[in-house]
Motif scaffolding. Structure first.
Motif, PDB file in Angstrom:
ATOM      1  N   PHE A  59      -5.887   6.040  -0.436  1.00 48.33           N
ATOM      2  CA  PHE A  59      -3.819   5.382  -0.545  1.00 48.33           C
ATOM      3  C   PHE A  59      -4.365   4.743  -1.927  1.00 48.33           C
ATOM      4  O   PHE A  59      -5.546   4.728  -2.277  1.00 48.33           O
ATOM      5  N   TRP A  60      -3.302   3.779  -2.039  1.00 49.48           N
ATOM      6  CA  TRP A  60      -3.731   2.936  -3.686  1.00 49.48           C
ATOM      7  C   TRP A  60      -2.934   1.715  -2.536  1.00 49.48           C
ATOM      8  O   TRP A  60      -1.823   1.295  -2.539  1.00 49.48           O
ATOM      9  N   TYR A  62      -5.584  -1.804   9.614  1.00 53.05           N
ATOM     10  CA  TYR A  62      -5.366  -0.438   9.763  1.00 53.05           C
ATOM     11  C   TYR A  62      -4.723  -0.728  11.681  1.00 53.05           C
ATOM     12  O   TYR A  62      -5.524  -1.064  12.650  1.00 53.05           O
ATOM     13  N   ALA A  70       3.038   3.752   5.506  1.00 55.95           N
ATOM     14  CA  ALA A  70       1.117   3.773   5.187  1.00 55.95           C
ATOM     15  C   ALA A  70       1.037   2.618   6.246  1.00 55.95           C
ATOM     16  O   ALA A  70       1.811   2.175   6.835  1.00 55.95           O
ATOM     17  N   ILE A  76       1.394  -1.054   0.706  1.00 62.18           N
ATOM     18  CA  ILE A  76       0.198   0.225   0.165  1.00 62.18           C
ATOM     19  C   ILE A  76       0.941   1.489   0.297  1.00 62.18           C
ATOM     20  O   ILE A  76       2.246   1.009   1.136  1.00 62.18           O
ATOM     21  N   ASP A  77       1.039   1.784  -0.889  1.00 62.78           N
ATOM     22  CA  ASP A  77       1.383   3.467  -0.486  1.00 62.78           C
ATOM     23  C   ASP A  77       0.464   4.356  -0.772  1.00 62.78           C
ATOM     24  O   ASP A  77      -0.670   4.938  -0.199  1.00 62.78           O
ATOM     25  N   ASN A  78       0.995   5.688   0.137  1.00 57.62           N
ATOM     26  CA  ASN A  78      -0.108   7.082  -0.118  1.00 57.62           C
ATOM     27  C   ASN A  78      -0.007   7.816  -1.185  1.00 57.62           C
ATOM     28  O   ASN A  78      -0.432   8.758  -0.519  1.00 57.62           O
ATOM     29  N   LYS A  97      -7.463   2.253  -6.132  1.00 58.67           N
ATOM     30  CA  LYS A  97      -8.319   3.641  -4.783  1.00 58.67           C
ATOM     31  C   LYS A  97      -8.192   2.425  -3.188  1.00 58.67           C
ATOM     32  O   LYS A  97      -8.848   1.783  -3.229  1.00 58.67           O
ATOM     33  N   TYR A 116      -9.968   4.946   3.392  1.00 61.09           N
ATOM     34  CA  TYR A 116     -10.343   5.212   4.844  1.00 61.09           C
ATOM     35  C   TYR A 116     -11.232   5.927   5.245  1.00 61.09           C
ATOM     36  O   TYR A 116     -11.128   7.175   4.938  1.00 61.09           O
ATOM     37  N   SER A 146      -9.651   9.519   3.473  1.00 59.46           N
ATOM     38  CA  SER A 146      -8.441   9.650   3.651  1.00 59.46           C
ATOM     39  C   SER A 146      -8.235   8.512   2.154  1.00 59.46           C
ATOM     40  O   SER A 146      -8.663   7.488   2.250  1.00 59.46           O
TER      41      SER A 146
END
Length: 233
Positions: free
Chosen positions: A112-113, A99, A76, A62-64, A141, A144, A110
């Motif tokens: 993330f990817w 999470y 992340a 997972i990236d930002n 995508k 959250y 929010s």
């Protein structure tokens, strides 16, 4: 879903990847084009199926928002398991996302990817040959979503307002949800689609006169595109 392809020297499974374009297609298919993570869930799961004729190695992370960041350097607030696994032809694998806490806002979404890198298995018949294999990355995508947000995410596009500012049009999203527009047209003229962040504005520059009617679509939680129409004031 975004797809990009990589080259891989197979002497090391995930080393020496170089981004390039190709017409080939990936075998691993993610069940959905987006992931919704409710804040009151312990975890969410994502199913991946290998529709190809050969086994594949999958690396997931997972990236930002920086698609070029190395997985090992990304911070992340999620744990994803398994981060790497082999999936045989015709089989599936479930990714579990948890999470782990952080400083995410609780009054808006929010984003993330989720990345899934697919590396095909090397043929035993060519084990002694110097070969070049293609790997594919799918990137979707991950939203959250804090519990108790007002309104409905699937209706958020209806609250976006559009207005003219000189030769530009400006969109305002007053909701706590991301709105992903696609195939937008103004009086028949195409404009770029965009993802509008919660509580943000977006300005679109147009050549010539600005029309009064905007049409197109927006993507809902299930990845389907709903028709969209708005008046530019």
């Amino acid at each position: 879903m975004k797809h990009s392809s990589f080259t891989l020297g197979i002497c090391t499974a995930l080393a020496a990847l170089t981004l390039f374009s190709t017409t080939a297609s990936a075998s691993a298919v993610i069940s959905g084009t987006r992931v919704i993570y409710p804040s009151d869930s312990k975890e969410v799961s994502v199913k991946i199926t290998n529709n190809g004729a050969s086994p594949v190695l999958l690396q997931s992370w997972i990236d930002n928002g920086d698609q070029d960041a190395r997985p090992s350097s990304i911070k992340a607030p999620f744990v994803l398991t398994p981060p790497m696994n082999r999936v045989d032809a015709g089989k599936g694998q479930t990714l579990r996302i948890s999470y782990v806490g952080g400083n995410l806002p609780m009054d808006k979404e929010s984003v993330f990817w989720l990345n899934v890198l697919e590396v095909p298995a090397k043929s035993k018949a060519k084990a002694d040959e110097n070969t070049l294999q293609m790997a594919f990355r799918s990137r979707i995508k991950l939203f959250y979503r804090p519990a108790g947000l007002p309104g409905n995410a699937n209706d958020a596009a209806k609250s976006v307002t559009w207005s003219t500012r000189g030769g530009n049009i400006e969109a305002n999203n007053p909701t706590p949800y991301y709105v992903n527009f696609v195939n937008l047209r103004i009086n028949g003229k195409s404009v770029d689609g965009a993802m509008l962040a919660p509580g943000s504005n977006m300005s679109i520059s147009l050549q010539g006169s600005v029309g009064s009617k905007l049409t197109g679509g927006y993507v809902n939680d299930y990845g389907a595109v709903n028709s969209y129409e708005a008046v530019i004031k």
